[in-house]
Motif scaffolding. Structure first.
Motif, PDB file in Angstrom:
ATOM      1  N   GLY A   9      13.364  10.198   0.237  1.00 41.84           N
ATOM      2  CA  GLY A   9      12.941   9.163  -0.707  1.00 41.84           C
ATOM      3  C   GLY A   9      14.029   8.705  -1.642  1.00 41.84           C
ATOM      4  N   THR A  57       8.975   5.404   0.536  1.00 40.56           N
ATOM      5  CA  THR A  57      10.091   6.352   0.398  1.00 40.56           C
ATOM      6  C   THR A  57      11.450   5.644   0.379  1.00 40.56           C
ATOM      7  OG1 THR A  57      10.714   6.949   2.663  1.00 40.56           O
ATOM      8  CG2 THR A  57       8.709   7.961   1.808  1.00 40.56           C
ATOM      9  N   THR A  58      11.471   4.436  -0.204  1.00 44.10           N
ATOM     10  CA  THR A  58      12.732   3.694  -0.249  1.00 44.10           C
ATOM     11  C   THR A  58      13.618   4.195  -1.382  1.00 44.10           C
ATOM     12  OG1 THR A  58      11.602   1.778   0.638  1.00 44.10           O
ATOM     13  CG2 THR A  58      13.742   1.394  -0.380  1.00 44.10           C
ATOM     14  N   GLY A  59      13.066   4.185  -2.596  1.00 43.97           N
ATOM     15  CA  GLY A  59      13.849   4.704  -3.709  1.00 43.97           C
ATOM     16  C   GLY A  59      14.686   3.668  -4.431  1.00 43.97           C
ATOM     17  N   ASN A  83      14.708   1.310   4.206  1.00 38.09           N
ATOM     18  CA  ASN A  83      14.111   2.241   3.243  1.00 38.09           C
ATOM     19  C   ASN A  83      15.132   3.246   2.709  1.00 38.09           C
ATOM     20  OD1 ASN A  83      11.608   1.835   5.518  1.00 38.09           O
ATOM     21  ND2 ASN A  83      11.221   1.327   3.397  1.00 38.09           N
ATOM     22  N   VAL A  84      16.323   2.705   2.408  1.00 38.92           N
ATOM     23  CA  VAL A  84      17.413   3.551   1.931  1.00 38.92           C
ATOM     24  C   VAL A  84      17.356   3.680   0.410  1.00 38.92           C
ATOM     25  CG1 VAL A  84      19.905   3.836   1.830  1.00 38.92           C
ATOM     26  CG2 VAL A  84      18.853   2.845   3.861  1.00 38.92           C
ATOM     27  N   GLY A  85      17.229   2.531  -0.261  1.00 37.25           N
ATOM     28  CA  GLY A  85      17.213   2.533  -1.716  1.00 37.25           C
ATOM     29  C   GLY A  85      18.367   1.736  -2.265  1.00 37.25           C
ATOM     30  N   THR A 131      18.116   8.597   2.358  1.00 39.86           N
ATOM     31  CA  THR A 131      17.567   9.176   1.127  1.00 39.86           C
ATOM     32  C   THR A 131      17.953   8.327  -0.084  1.00 39.86           C
ATOM     33  OG1 THR A 131      17.681  11.381   2.089  1.00 39.86           O
ATOM     34  CG2 THR A 131      17.452  11.245  -0.304  1.00 39.86           C
TER      35      THR A 131
HETATM   36  K   LIG Z   1      15.152   6.333   0.571  1.00 45.04           K
END
Ligand SMILES: [K+]
Ligand SMILES: [K+]
Lengths: 482, 482
Positions: free
Chosen positions: B215, B106-108, B427-429, B311
């Motif tokens: 995510g 769910t990193t994105g 897991n930010v993105g 997210t």
């Molecule tokens: K994320």
């Protein structure tokens, strides 16, 4: 204010006043402006004497009292020490206080945009604030803070667990004396070394005074880039000693032959980081064809020693290096020197305790009911010490991040904000970008300078005495001991 | 490999294989390439079935076994999930693995330089990896990790101290079920909300699937900047829920009326950071005349929700904002969401425990012999939990800094390295600069991508299961339980 608080503060101010009185003679002999030193000596001696007379000495201060005195001395002495800078008329009061705080905390961050503003006596005074600051820090680190069990220091410098009940005399006093003897000896050797390596005697003295406290102020606007290569190598050696545990050096020099520094876990981490960082950087510079082999080794060892020990000298403007090389220096700035030196920052031994803590918790996840003692070399680390150390590291992180956030608002630059905050709280001195070793903090917003003054002050005395000023229990205890 | 390890791994692969089988139908119905899903379904089902058949189920796995399974599942499932991306021929295997790891964790973070490369079934698959990843994470966070007392999670989700002796059933199973019910319900409401706010149904589904697991993958190359303002406001609400404690939401919805979320200490920190950060940013934008009041509030609340909850959506390219505004977002990225959500990072509750720890140690410096219990709201925090939490925070810092150091060598940019590392492990993105929300990780050096894959994997399952793979005791225990 309690009687002992007045007595201790008066003693400190009187001592600084006495040194400033000597500087009246120095400035007079060099036909330079004596007014600032005269004012400082007058205020320091008069106010100091007054406070001492109305105060009362005490053999065994209470904790709240002792830590209060530490915080207040490091706040007020720089204000007294700022007078010569301010009276010179070349800098404002905020800048003068910043420069003096940077001196007494052995930080070495300067607001001088132009080195021709100060005369020789002001530069020598600036150097001496670092040397005296270093004396204070070493006594604080090896005797006072361990005595009050602050930030886990009881582990590093109190060999018996019963230390909290002992008086400050005679063992801790003996320790402090031994360490100061090393400090004075190494300062003398550094003067000699710099002079033999081709520095003029004035520069040799002024730089030696700021090498041993890991201070970093230099009378040369180019820092060590303005001296011959031999002097840079000499500085590498003395900076390495300045960041090592002075008690270890003392026992290697004066103690029983059986105790070798290599068996000390912190010394292994510290010298390992020094060697590994220097060699990695030297290889990288040779690989990039930046320098020949001797210059690559010299600049790598120099900058690594300078930032690992929080000295802050520069043999070259490393803000011109490729970014990864600069990142190595920032990383080492956080690793920091030994707990038994005047180096700033978290101190390598605390990272070692944290690493062992992490490894033990990993093991504990697999064996939840096993008894797993925490060790540092041959010593057992008590759970109370572990708690002190982990809370100190987290607190350091908090104050560092908060400082970064304020400075990023006034300066609008992430690298300047991040490295300024790291350089202030770690008492390193220069950062990267506009606040690099060839730049200055002159252009910072006044609010950023105030943050800097706060971080230099709080970081220098390991945060806790400063934060306790804001704790109601401190004031309750002070009222009781009036 | 132990029988239960094979059984559990087989079950996970078979489940993913089944979903991919369904995607064969989806792609076929949309007349798109079915080969990748067919291969994935075949490998997943066959290998999964084989492993299950040669394995043995077990009601109560050993700790080493359980944590080993967690680490290996999160390493191998993304490899299986990468097949459709790879077989499509538009990205290489490393990029496909990066994208799938970014999905299941769910990193994105995306390596897609050009969103026209993927067809609709690939984008839907990419979204669904995040939704399923979220299911796995929530079960892990509220049932598995608390059961094994990892990283202090026993405090947040085990109400009795005797939890270590209990079986995983039935209370923890009940907890997990209740939380998943909330997760499914909120996903459905998000689809509805996005659709009502003017999003096409496909986009509403694809985005809702990545909102609830925090995510951040969006089929729109402009992320939420490509949707109407109303949809952005809807996203703010659902992102806020996505980063809150799902157990709290469950008990507010289905539980006794007496338990209000406002009495939960973590919820207060989380929603306080959300409100304070958003309002500060909105005021700053209005002050700078960047936006009108509605847009300032919307973009501030949106970006704060997006980065605080990890997210990673964007309603605007915030890398174009002034530096201090970006710094607020980085700061909130570290604050992070709640422990009972699929949000990444340290989690606000751990910072709260650390803050109380620091405050208690300050007090203890003044009163060394006082008994000072550590509290979190009305709960007492045991010394074992404190140790777990402090070692986790330090470990997080170590892995973050090491990642930054490697990436700075390959990318030569401090901001890119710092924010990439933070975005991977948390897991930010997206990060800042070239890896911002409108950029991509496509141009990163392969070594940096490998670091990213490692940090996303390790960060997602709270580091300890991954590090234990390198601990000899894990392998010893696995051999014993063969
Ligand atoms: K994320
Ligand atoms: K310094």
């Amino acid at each position: 204010m309690g009687g002992f608080v007045r007595y201790a503060l008066g003693t400190a101010l009187r001592a600084v006043g006495l040194v400033m009185l000597a500087f009246v003679l120095v400035a007079w002999a060099w036909s330079e402006d004596v007014r600032g030193f005269l004012l400082g000596a007058g205020v320091g001696l008069a106010l100091g004497q007054l406070l001492r007379m109305t105060g009362t000495p005490k053999a065994e201060p209470r904790r709240a009292e002792g830590l209060f005195i530490v915080a207040v001395i490091w706040l007020l002495v720089p204000l007294l020490g700022a007078l010569p800078f301010w009276v010179s008329g070349h800098v404002g009061l905020l800048d003068a206080y910043f420069e003096a705080m940077s001196g007494f905390t052995t930080t070495g961050a300067t607001i001088l945009p132009d080195f021709t503003l100060f005369n020789r006596s002001l530069f020598l005074w600036r150097g001496l604030t670092q040397w005296f600051g270093g004396v204070g820090i070493i006594v604080l680190f090896v005797a006072v803070l361990p005595h009050f069990a602050v930030a886990g220091r009881q582990l590093f410098f109190a060999e018996s667990t019963g230390v909290q009940k002992e008086k400050l005399t005679p063992r801790l006093r003996h320790t402090a004396e031994m360490v100061l003897r090393v400090y004075v000896l190494l300062t003398g050797l550094a003067v000699l070394g710099y002079w033999l390596a081709g520095m003029p005697l004035y520069d040799a003295v002024a730089n030696a005074l700021t090498t041993m406290p890991a201070g970093g102020f230099s009378p040369n606007p180019l820092s060590f880039a303005g001296y011959p290569a031999a002097a840079q190598w000499v500085a590498v050696v003395f900076m390495f000693f300045a960041g090592a545990n002075f008690l270890l050096i003392a026992s290697a020099l004066f103690g029983r032959a059986s105790r070798t520094p290599w068996r000390d876990p912190e010394f292994r981490v510290y010298s390992g980081a020094f060697l590994a960082g220097s060699l990695l950087l030297a290889v990288y510079h040779v690989y990039l064809h930046d320098y020949g082999i001797e210059a690559a080794l010299r600049h790598a060892f120099f900058q690594v020693a300078s930032l690992l020990t929080s000295t802050g000298y520069a043999s070259v403007d490393y803000t011109q290096w490729v970014v990864p090389a600069q990142a190595i220096l920032i990383f080492l700035m956080f690793v920091s020197g030994s707990a038994g030196s005047a180096a700033g920052g978290v101190k390598s031994v605390r990272w070692l305790v944290m690493t062992n803590h992490v490894l033990r918790e990993l093991k504990r996840t697999l064996h939840p009911n096993a008894v797993l003692p925490l060790r540092l070399g041959t010593k057992a680390v008590g759970e109370d010490v572990l708690r002190s150390v982990s809370s100190f590291v987290i607190l350091y992180l908090f104050v560092f991040v908060l400082g970064t956030m304020v400075i990023v608002f006034t300066e609008g630059d992430l690298v300047v904000a991040f490295t300024s905050s790291a350089a202030f709280i770690g008492n390193v001195g220069p950062g990267l970008g506009a606040v690099g070793p060839m730049g200055s903090f002159a252009e910072l917003h006044p609010l950023a300078k105030l943050v800097g003054i706060f971080q230099m002050w709080a970081g220098r005395i390991e945060l806790i005495p400063v934060l306790l000023l804001f704790h109601p229990d401190t004031w309750r205890a002070l009222r009781r001991s009036r």
